[in-house]
Design a protein around this motif. Structure first.
Motif, PDB file in Angstrom:
ATOM      1  N   THR A 462     -11.186  -6.179   4.500  1.00  0.00           N
ATOM      2  CA  THR A 462     -11.206  -5.075   3.537  1.00  0.00           C
ATOM      3  C   THR A 462     -10.076  -4.114   3.870  1.00  0.00           C
ATOM      4  N   LEU A 463      -9.275  -3.805   2.857  1.00  0.00           N
ATOM      5  CA  LEU A 463      -8.129  -2.917   3.018  1.00  0.00           C
ATOM      6  C   LEU A 463      -8.361  -1.627   2.255  1.00  0.00           C
ATOM      7  N   GLN A 464      -7.573  -0.620   2.591  1.00  0.00           N
ATOM      8  CA  GLN A 464      -7.576   0.640   1.849  1.00  0.00           C
ATOM      9  C   GLN A 464      -6.153   0.957   1.400  1.00  0.00           C
ATOM     10  N   ALA A 465      -6.002   1.172   0.095  1.00  0.00           N
ATOM     11  CA  ALA A 465      -4.745   1.722  -0.423  1.00  0.00           C
ATOM     12  C   ALA A 465      -4.917   3.230  -0.438  1.00  0.00           C
ATOM     13  N   ARG A 466      -4.111   3.917   0.338  1.00  0.00           N
ATOM     14  CA  ARG A 466      -4.246   5.366   0.462  1.00  0.00           C
ATOM     15  C   ARG A 466      -3.165   6.065  -0.360  1.00  0.00           C
ATOM     16  N   PHE A 467      -3.571   7.202  -0.935  1.00  0.00           N
ATOM     17  CA  PHE A 467      -2.691   7.960  -1.807  1.00  0.00           C
ATOM     18  C   PHE A 467      -2.565   9.385  -1.281  1.00  0.00           C
ATOM     19  N   SER A 468      -1.691  10.161  -1.909  1.00  0.00           N
ATOM     20  CA  SER A 468      -1.396  11.502  -1.408  1.00  0.00           C
ATOM     21  C   SER A 468      -2.576  12.457  -1.552  1.00  0.00           C
ATOM     22  N   ARG A 469      -3.514  12.150  -2.408  1.00  0.00           N
ATOM     23  CA  ARG A 469      -4.734  12.943  -2.513  1.00  0.00           C
ATOM     24  C   ARG A 469      -5.827  12.065  -3.095  1.00  0.00           C
ATOM     25  N   GLY A 470      -7.039  12.589  -3.074  1.00  0.00           N
ATOM     26  CA  GLY A 470      -8.164  11.824  -3.594  1.00  0.00           C
ATOM     27  C   GLY A 470      -8.644  10.795  -2.595  1.00  0.00           C
ATOM     28  N   LEU A 471      -9.443   9.861  -3.065  1.00  0.00           N
ATOM     29  CA  LEU A 471     -10.060   8.853  -2.212  1.00  0.00           C
ATOM     30  C   LEU A 471      -9.198   7.588  -2.129  1.00  0.00           C
ATOM     31  N   PRO A 472      -9.292   6.859  -1.017  1.00  0.00           N
ATOM     32  CA  PRO A 472      -8.572   5.582  -0.927  1.00  0.00           C
ATOM     33  C   PRO A 472      -9.218   4.532  -1.819  1.00  0.00           C
ATOM     34  N   TRP A 473      -8.407   3.590  -2.246  1.00  0.00           N
ATOM     35  CA  TRP A 473      -8.889   2.479  -3.083  1.00  0.00           C
ATOM     36  C   TRP A 473      -9.146   1.282  -2.185  1.00  0.00           C
ATOM     37  N   THR A 474     -10.363   0.774  -2.234  1.00  0.00           N
ATOM     38  CA  THR A 474     -10.768  -0.345  -1.391  1.00  0.00           C
ATOM     39  C   THR A 474     -10.396  -1.679  -2.038  1.00  0.00           C
ATOM     40  N   ILE A 475      -9.832  -2.578  -1.239  1.00  0.00           N
ATOM     41  CA  ILE A 475      -9.433  -3.908  -1.713  1.00  0.00           C
ATOM     42  C   ILE A 475     -10.042  -4.957  -0.789  1.00  0.00           C
ATOM     43  N   ASP A 476     -10.879  -5.822  -1.342  1.00  0.00           N
ATOM     44  CA  ASP A 476     -11.445  -6.925  -0.571  1.00  0.00           C
ATOM     45  C   ASP A 476     -10.532  -8.145  -0.671  1.00  0.00           C
ATOM     46  N   VAL A 477     -10.237  -8.747   0.471  1.00  0.00           N
ATOM     47  CA  VAL A 477      -9.489 -10.002   0.508  1.00  0.00           C
ATOM     48  C   VAL A 477     -10.508 -11.126   0.632  1.00  0.00           C
ATOM     49  N   ILE A 478     -10.527 -12.020  -0.371  1.00  0.00           N
ATOM     50  CA  ILE A 478     -11.599 -13.004  -0.494  1.00  0.00           C
ATOM     51  C   ILE A 478     -11.026 -14.419  -0.509  1.00  0.00           C
TER      52      ILE A 478
END
Length: 587
Positions: A462-478
């Motif tokens: 599971t990865l997180q795409a992080r941005f300059s504000r707000g919450l990170p976007w979770t990405i599952d590698v399947i």
């Protein structure tokens, strides 16, 4: 339970009572309003300072109510408070809601089973006292409260076209009693005339005329009851609480004709219907769903807010999500995009939003007073104040049966800046593990080889795409492969397809007859409704075809099913119903 105080005109005046009134007047001069009770010199109740100073302007007051939350399926349950699976309300519930950042609550109430169906249409005093107790608990926590007439709308108010006089008399009698019981409450209490008003066998023109009559009558009854009701904020709905232009125009006309600066418009919003329930191929929060939301909030703003009429979005959510008793019919990441977008659109439009929470573990667990899905609530809460970046999907599927290659997602920064990819506390290396070009995020074969490890089916990392504000976007590698289905037999009452999911996730199902026409209970579309026509059973290794779907099929006619999976894989299957028996084959 607290006693219901009689209106002041029914109380005997005394010097002590006069002193209490003078004290209340002093508090008003100081800019305060009452929400509890303090003792006057003779021991009678007089308003005490509220925890909330309500702005004089309706626009400002409704803005101060953001965000809002619904105590759904409780006092509106039929016939009683616990009939729909929720526990009785406690003050601790409102303590929790206030601590979580909410500033107001909507308390839906169904009065039907607690009001006589014939004149004089008396509301049961014990029930009314219970409602007042719950309302006062919420206000004691500094929360605004919206109190309404709820499922009465379809239980008896909907019969107004055929039984006009009796329905109107009962409606007026109900609000006369409610207004009397709450006339001394502070201005933090709002009244909403009726929830999602509907009228049987009526044209749109007839519906708007009947609702205008109800809203106008409600306004007259409440205002004439005096006390705090003289300038209480009153909430008026559109037909069905629908945000369509024709119904909002009608409500705007009603509000204009009443010449009252303390009126609030209310509508509901549950997203573009195909996406909200996953039917007709609405598996993604795509351009159609986004356009529907943008246009709805633009209409709210232009019709009401721009004219200084506040809008209270009395309910929002997705019609069939979350449902912790069934597999998610709306893909999780796509649902998060909806909530993120709605929070932003509401802020831009100047609309106060009230999350519909039916309880029974949907959002706030009413027994533990904990969020059933804290990560989901974090997205909802974040949307109140800021934007968060997302991506075209929250899953990357890596086929096990073929060599690993690079995979690309599209970033949706939503006004933020992409800051990198992380796995836990470890940052991935730009250039080696991923590249970003024009918002195209590409995970390299090198990174995916490491992340998939031994390539077991399912989520490997599971990865997180992080941005300059707000919450990170979770990405599952399947790791996945095309699912494998097997032949089966059963009945219309019980039929399942043996399924090796092999790491994949079911998105939707098409059903067609040999001539290409649609099969199933949703005859207007080949893409049937998730959980209503079919449902995945991942632990059991099957796909369930529901009795409703199977019974809707033509007898003796083969149906071709096409199952679509979130990896992009499709699998074809055939079923035939014959006198209650069902046969399924892969060819």
């Amino acid at each position: 339970m607290k006693d219901i105080r009689l209106p002041a005109r029914h109380r005997r005046r005394s010097p002590g009572r006069l002193a209490g009134l003078l004290m209340a007047l002093l508090l008003v001069i100081l800019g305060l309003s009452g929400s509890a009770a303090i003792a006057a010199p003779d021991g009678t109740a007089a308003p005490a300072p509220s925890k909330v100073r309500v702005p004089a302007r309706a626009m400002d007051a409704v803005a101060a109510m953001q965000p809002s939350w619904n105590l759904g399926n409780t006092l509106d349950a039929i016939p009683d408070e616990t009939s729909w699976g929720n526990p009785k309300v406690t003050k601790d519930l409102f303590d929790t809601i206030r601590a979580q950042g909410y500033r107001s609550v909507r308390i839906p109430v169904t009065w039907t089973d607690h009001q006589s169906a014939t004149a004089p249409y008396t509301i049961d005093a014990t029930f009314l006292s219970r409602v007042k107790q719950v309302v006062d608990w919420a206000q004691s926590d500094g929360l605004y409260v919206v109190l309404n007439v709820h499922h009465d709308s379809w239980q008896w108010i909907s019969k107004m076209p055929a039984d006009h006089d009796n329905v109107l008399a009962r409606f007026n009698a109900g609000w006369t009693q409610i207004a009397s019981a709450f006339r001394d409450e502070p201005r933090t209490l709002l009244f909403e005339s009726v929830n999602e008003p509907a009228f049987d066998n009526a044209t749109d023109a007839q519906k708007t005329q009947l609702l205008n009559e109800l809203n106008t009558s409600f306004h007259k009854v409440v205002r004439s009851s005096g006390g705090g009701n003289a300038n209480r904020l009153l909430v008026l709905p559109t037909v069905g609480c629908t945000p369509s232009q024709n119904f909002m125009d009608s409500l705007s006309a009603t509000i204009g004709a009443l010449h009252d600066s303390n009126l609030v418009a209310t509508v509901h919003y549950y997203s573009w219907y195909p996406f909200s329930v996953n039917i007709a191929g609405g598996t993604r929060y795509d351009e159609s769903a986004q356009k529907d939301l943008n246009e709805a909030f633009a209409r709210m703003h232009d019709t009401f807010v721009a004219k200084n009429i506040p809008v209270y979005l009395g309910e929002y959510g997705l019609l069939a999500w979350p449902d912790h008793n069934h597999p998610d019919r709306v893909e999780r990441g796509e649902a998060l995009k909806y909530f993120e977008h709605l929070g932003y659109a509401a802020r831009v439009a100047g609309v106060t939003t009230a999350l519909w929470d039916p309880g029974t573990f949907a959002y706030l667990n009413r027994e533990t007073l904990k969020w059933s899905d804290p990560a989901l609530f974090a997205w909802i809460k974040s949307s109140w104040t800021t934007r968060s970046g997302t991506a075209s999907f929250d899953k990357v599927f890596v086929p096990k049966s073929s060599p690993i290659t690079a995979k690309t997602l599209t970033l949706n920064p939503n006004g933020t800046k992409f800051r990198g990819l992380w796995q836990g506390s470890t940052p991935l290396t730009p250039g080696l593990d991923y590249t970003v070009t024009d918002n195209q995020l590409t995970l390299t074969a090198r990174a995916l080889t490491r992340l998939t490890g031994d390539r077991r089916y399912g989520v490997n990392a599971t990865l997180q795409a992080r941005f300059s504000r707000g919450l990170p976007w979770t990405i599952d590698v399947i790791t996945s492969d095309t699912p494998v289905l097997s032949n089966a037999t059963g009945t219309t009452g019980s039929f399942t397809i043996p399924t090796q999911y092999r790491g994949d996730v079911l998105a939707t199902m098409e059903a067609r007859y040999a001539d290409g026409s649609n099969a199933g209970q949703a005859g207007w579309t080949p893409y049937q409704e998730f959980n209503a026509a079919f449902s995945p059973d991942y632990p059991g290794g099957t796909i369930i075809l529901t009795p409703d779907f199977l019974n809707a099929l033509h007898d003796g006619t083969a149906v071709t099913l096409t199952f679509h999976f979130h990896s992009g894989a499709t699998v074809t299957y055939h079923v035939t119903k014959s006198q209650g028996s069902v046969t399924g084959t892969t060819s």
